[in-house]
Motif scaffolding. Structure first.
Motif, PDB file in Angstrom:
ATOM      1  N   TRP A 168       0.823  -1.212   0.000  1.00 40.80           N
ATOM      2  CA  TRP A 168       0.000   0.000   0.000  1.00 40.80           C
ATOM      3  C   TRP A 168       0.856   1.261   0.000  1.00 40.80           C
ATOM      4  O   TRP A 168       0.474   2.280  -0.575  1.00 40.80           O
ATOM      5  N   GLN A 169       2.042   1.218   0.644  1.00 41.86           N
ATOM      6  CA  GLN A 169       2.870   2.427   0.685  1.00 41.86           C
ATOM      7  C   GLN A 169       3.330   2.829  -0.712  1.00 41.86           C
ATOM      8  O   GLN A 169       3.341   4.012  -1.057  1.00 41.86           O
ATOM      9  N   ALA A 180       0.408   4.296  -2.522  1.00 40.21           N
ATOM     10  CA  ALA A 180       0.157   5.651  -2.016  1.00 40.21           C
ATOM     11  C   ALA A 180       1.173   6.642  -2.577  1.00 40.21           C
ATOM     12  O   ALA A 180       0.823   7.768  -2.949  1.00 40.21           O
ATOM     13  N   ASP A 181       2.449   6.241  -2.638  1.00 37.76           N
ATOM     14  CA  ASP A 181       3.479   7.129  -3.186  1.00 37.76           C
ATOM     15  C   ASP A 181       3.164   7.484  -4.635  1.00 37.76           C
ATOM     16  O   ASP A 181       3.323   8.641  -5.054  1.00 37.76           O
ATOM     17  N   VAL A 228      -0.436  10.440  -2.149  1.00 39.79           N
ATOM     18  CA  VAL A 228      -1.210  10.589  -0.914  1.00 39.79           C
ATOM     19  C   VAL A 228      -0.568   9.742   0.170  1.00 39.79           C
ATOM     20  O   VAL A 228       0.388   9.013  -0.076  1.00 39.79           O
ATOM     21  N   THR A 229      -1.101   9.827   1.389  1.00 37.71           N
ATOM     22  CA  THR A 229      -0.590   8.995   2.464  1.00 37.71           C
ATOM     23  C   THR A 229      -1.079   7.561   2.300  1.00 37.71           C
ATOM     24  O   THR A 229      -2.076   7.297   1.611  1.00 37.71           O
ATOM     25  N   ARG A 230      -0.395   6.640   2.957  1.00 37.18           N
ATOM     26  CA  ARG A 230      -0.796   5.234   2.907  1.00 37.18           C
ATOM     27  C   ARG A 230      -2.220   5.065   3.437  1.00 37.18           C
ATOM     28  O   ARG A 230      -3.024   4.330   2.863  1.00 37.18           O
ATOM     29  N   GLN A 231      -2.526   5.764   4.543  1.00 38.78           N
ATOM     30  CA  GLN A 231      -3.852   5.652   5.133  1.00 38.78           C
ATOM     31  C   GLN A 231      -4.927   6.140   4.168  1.00 38.78           C
ATOM     32  O   GLN A 231      -5.978   5.512   4.010  1.00 38.78           O
ATOM     33  N   SER A 232      -4.654   7.266   3.509  1.00 37.89           N
ATOM     34  CA  SER A 232      -5.633   7.814   2.565  1.00 37.89           C
ATOM     35  C   SER A 232      -5.858   6.866   1.397  1.00 37.89           C
ATOM     36  O   SER A 232      -6.996   6.663   0.957  1.00 37.89           O
ATOM     37  N   ALA A 233      -4.766   6.283   0.889  1.00 36.29           N
ATOM     38  CA  ALA A 233      -4.898   5.350  -0.228  1.00 36.29           C
ATOM     39  C   ALA A 233      -5.720   4.133   0.181  1.00 36.29           C
ATOM     40  O   ALA A 233      -6.605   3.693  -0.561  1.00 36.29           O
ATOM     41  N   TRP A 234      -5.436   3.593   1.356  1.00 36.58           N
ATOM     42  CA  TRP A 234      -6.157   2.408   1.802  1.00 36.58           C
ATOM     43  C   TRP A 234      -7.638   2.715   2.033  1.00 36.58           C
ATOM     44  O   TRP A 234      -8.511   1.943   1.632  1.00 36.58           O
ATOM     45  N   GLU A 235      -7.913   3.865   2.672  1.00 35.63           N
ATOM     46  CA  GLU A 235      -9.306   4.207   2.961  1.00 35.63           C
ATOM     47  C   GLU A 235     -10.120   4.387   1.682  1.00 35.63           C
ATOM     48  O   GLU A 235     -11.286   4.000   1.615  1.00 35.63           O
TER      49      GLU A 235
END
Length: 206
Positions: free
Chosen positions: A156-157, A160-161, A165-172
């Motif tokens: 996910w990181q 996200a990169d 966006v942030t990893r959390q934002s991508a996952w959400e």
């Protein structure tokens, strides 16, 4: 110094940086044949006086993009250590290139933006309609790309990169991208349905 232009761009330059016993850079680089003095990223030429006596303790690969690799002990063979750090840099470049879109895509994006800019000046309502259409096609492509990346075990990181966006934002936002029905719906909005290996197929997920 090493440079990479396999994609028609020179966004990465690398070198083999000398390190002292504490692990700190001592401003020398190994050029494959001799030690050279390096002032930041501007090469000042061959060292002609004993500014840094002795052989450095280690080398590490560094890239102008701020990445650096692990330290490699020099021992009795600077050339062997330099080969190891060059391999580290090559691995870094391979990973960066995989996430870099081709130059021809960049050129086509520039052309499209220039045409939309001209359209917005001459026919603003037509430009708005075109932008609406573009918005509607981009998100399904993004969902497809996230789904493929996750199918290929990309963490996910890294996803996200690539999204910026942030990893959390991508996952959400895209955790559903592993859901076959949602990804099928995204495929349906962007044209021919492809399987995860890029082949046209009536069934995307098996």
């Amino acid at each position: 110094m090493w440079s990479d232009d396999r994609d028609g761009r020179r966004e990465h330059c690398g070198l083999a940086r000398a390190l002292d016993a504490s692990g700190a850079p001592d401003r020398r680089i190994w050029n494959g044949h001799a030690w050279r003095e390096e002032d930041s990223w501007q090469d000042t030429g061959l060292v002609t006086f004993d500014l840094y006596p002795g052989v450095p303790a280690a080398l590490r690969a560094e890239c102008q993009c701020t990445w650096h690799g692990p330290s490699r002990p020099v021992g009795d063979s600077p050339a062997a250590a330099a080969a190891a750090v060059k391999a580290d840099w090559d691995q870094h470049i391979a990973a960066e290139t995989e996430a870099m879109y081709p130059v021809d895509v960049a050129d086509e994006l520039d052309d499209l933006l220039l045409r939309l800019h001209a359209l917005a000046q001459e026919h603003p309502r037509a430009a708005l309609a075109a932008l609406r259409e573009l918005d509607g096609r981009i998100e399904p492509l993004r969902v497809m790309a996230v789904a493929r990346a996750r199918h290929r075990k990309e963490p996910w990181q890294k996803v996200a990169d690539a999204l910026g966006v942030t990893r959390q934002s991508a996952w959400e936002k895209y955790q559903f991208a592993g859901n076959p029905e949602d990804v099928e719906a995204a495929y349906a909005k962007i044209g021919p349905r492809l399987d995860l290996d890029g082949q046209q197929s009536a069934t995307t997920w098996r």
